[in-house]
Write an enzyme that holds these catalytic residues in place. Structure first.
Site, PDB file in Angstrom:
ATOM      1  N   ARG A  29       0.818  -1.209   0.000  1.00 17.13           N
ATOM      2  CA  ARG A  29       0.000   0.000   0.000  1.00 17.13           C
ATOM      3  C   ARG A  29       0.850   1.257   0.000  1.00 17.13           C
ATOM      4  NH1 ARG A  29      -5.015  -2.090   2.495  1.00 17.13           N
ATOM      5  NH2 ARG A  29      -6.587  -0.475   2.572  1.00 17.13           N
ATOM      6  N   ARG A  89     -18.600  -1.626   8.197  1.00 16.02           N
ATOM      7  CA  ARG A  89     -17.564  -2.069   9.126  1.00 16.02           C
ATOM      8  C   ARG A  89     -17.242  -0.907  10.072  1.00 16.02           C
ATOM      9  NH1 ARG A  89     -12.791  -3.946   5.597  1.00 16.02           N
ATOM     10  NH2 ARG A  89     -11.929  -1.916   6.162  1.00 16.02           N
ATOM     11  N   ARG A  93      -9.637   7.443   3.899  1.00 16.40           N
ATOM     12  CA  ARG A  93      -9.027   6.249   3.290  1.00 16.40           C
ATOM     13  C   ARG A  93      -8.875   6.429   1.783  1.00 16.40           C
ATOM     14  NH1 ARG A  93     -13.173   2.639   5.721  1.00 16.40           N
ATOM     15  NH2 ARG A  93     -12.625   1.026   4.227  1.00 16.40           N
TER      16      ARG A  93
HETATM   17  P1  ADP Z   1     -10.105  -1.119   2.736  1.00 17.25           P
HETATM   18  O1  ADP Z   1      -9.454  -1.614   1.462  1.00 17.25           O
HETATM   19  O2  ADP Z   1     -11.591  -1.055   2.629  1.00 17.25           O
HETATM   20  O3  ADP Z   1      -9.517   0.146   3.276  1.00 17.25           O
HETATM   21  P2  ADP Z   1      -8.648  -3.059   4.386  1.00 17.25           P
HETATM   22  O4  ADP Z   1      -9.237  -4.127   5.209  1.00 17.25           O
HETATM   23  O5  ADP Z   1      -7.739  -3.456   3.261  1.00 17.25           O
HETATM   24  O6  ADP Z   1      -9.887  -2.215   3.860  1.00 17.25           O
HETATM   25  O7  ADP Z   1      -7.805  -2.050   5.310  1.00 17.25           O
HETATM   26  C1  ADP Z   1      -8.339  -1.486   6.472  1.00 17.25           C
HETATM   27  C2  ADP Z   1      -7.284  -0.686   7.220  1.00 17.25           C
HETATM   28  O8  ADP Z   1      -6.213  -1.553   7.623  1.00 17.25           O
HETATM   29  C3  ADP Z   1      -6.584   0.412   6.417  1.00 17.25           C
HETATM   30  O9  ADP Z   1      -7.319   1.614   6.419  1.00 17.25           O
HETATM   31  C4  ADP Z   1      -5.236   0.532   7.163  1.00 17.25           C
HETATM   32  O10 ADP Z   1      -5.378   1.271   8.353  1.00 17.25           O
HETATM   33  C5  ADP Z   1      -4.947  -0.905   7.564  1.00 17.25           C
HETATM   34  N1  ADP Z   1      -4.089  -1.607   6.562  1.00 17.25           N
HETATM   35  C6  ADP Z   1      -4.431  -2.691   5.820  1.00 17.25           C
HETATM   36  N2  ADP Z   1      -3.440  -3.051   4.998  1.00 17.25           N
HETATM   37  C7  ADP Z   1      -2.420  -2.185   5.228  1.00 17.25           C
HETATM   38  C8  ADP Z   1      -1.110  -2.003   4.697  1.00 17.25           C
HETATM   39  N3  ADP Z   1      -0.633  -2.798   3.728  1.00 17.25           N
HETATM   40  N4  ADP Z   1      -0.349  -0.990   5.179  1.00 17.25           N
HETATM   41  C9  ADP Z   1      -0.786  -0.180   6.139  1.00 17.25           C
HETATM   42  N5  ADP Z   1      -2.014  -0.271   6.680  1.00 17.25           N
HETATM   43  C10 ADP Z   1      -2.826  -1.261   6.238  1.00 17.25           C
END
Ligand code: ADP
Length: 190
Positions: A89, A130, A141
């Protein structure tokens, strides 16, 4: 062995599409968001730290997520391949992933760039409901995605085949488009 990365805004349908791919290609679905939520549920130290960022729609610090991913990717169920949903990410995560994969003698076969309009995304997320799916966090986000995660596509542009898919229509319709492209890559790679 088939290794895929999904890159797309929150709510665009990465999780839904990953479920189809996991089944059809028998590869592990690794969703870092799910892993972090499990850590929160279990009350681990990682979960405690992650929660404060996730509640605000900010990214969890790179080093924490990278260590978590490094461990996960070496589990037995990844032998046949994996699909990363929510990782990398940031540019830093993408660079570290390259190093991790080089050590394991593996490579990424395809990146799926999945997109939809902000309107569609916000509507889907509000319906999902959620803990972090309230309007303020969603907006943050999306902003974080645009500024920190989208540039990751450039990192892969000249190295890996990128499949660009618009996530409109039913989940099955979107998946049909993805599958067609994945099959071409998979068959060429054999
Ligand atoms: P969405 O794609 O709907 O934002 P996710 O479940 O992928 O949902 O992610 C939810 C939260 O988890 C993100 O907003 C972040 O805070 C954290 N997160 C998930 N994956 C990562 C990552 N690779 N790096 C940093 N934070 C992450």
């Amino acid at each position: 062995m088939f290794n895929i990365i999904f890159i797309g805004a929150p709510g665009v349908g990465k999780g839904t599409q990953s479920a189809f791919i996991e089944k059809d290609y028998s590869i592990a679905h690794i969703a870092t968001g799910d892993m972090l939520r499990k850590n929160i549920e279990d009350g681990t130290n990682l979960g405690k730290t992650a929660k404060s960022y996730m509640d605000k729609g900010e990214l969890v610090p790179d080093s924490l997520v990278i260590d978590m991913l490094n461990e996960r990717i070496q589990k037995d169920d990844c032998k046949n391949g994996f699909m990363l949903d929510g990782f990398p990410r940031t540019m830093e995560q993408a660079k570290e992933l390259d190093k991790i994969l080089a050590k394991l003698n593996r490579k990424i076969d395809a990146v799926i760039d999945i997109y939809a309009s902000d309107e569609i995304i916000i509507k889907r997320l509000l319906n999902r409901g959620r803990a972090d799916d309230n309007e303020e966090t969603i907006k943050n986000r999306i902003k974080v995605f645009e500024s920190q995660s989208k540039p990751v596509l450039d990192f892969y542009k000249d190295k890996v085949k990128i499949i660009k898919i618009e996530s409109v229509g039913t989940p099955e319709e979107v998946y049909a488009k993805i599958k067609k492209e994945l099959d071409i890559i998979k068959n060429n790679g054999l």
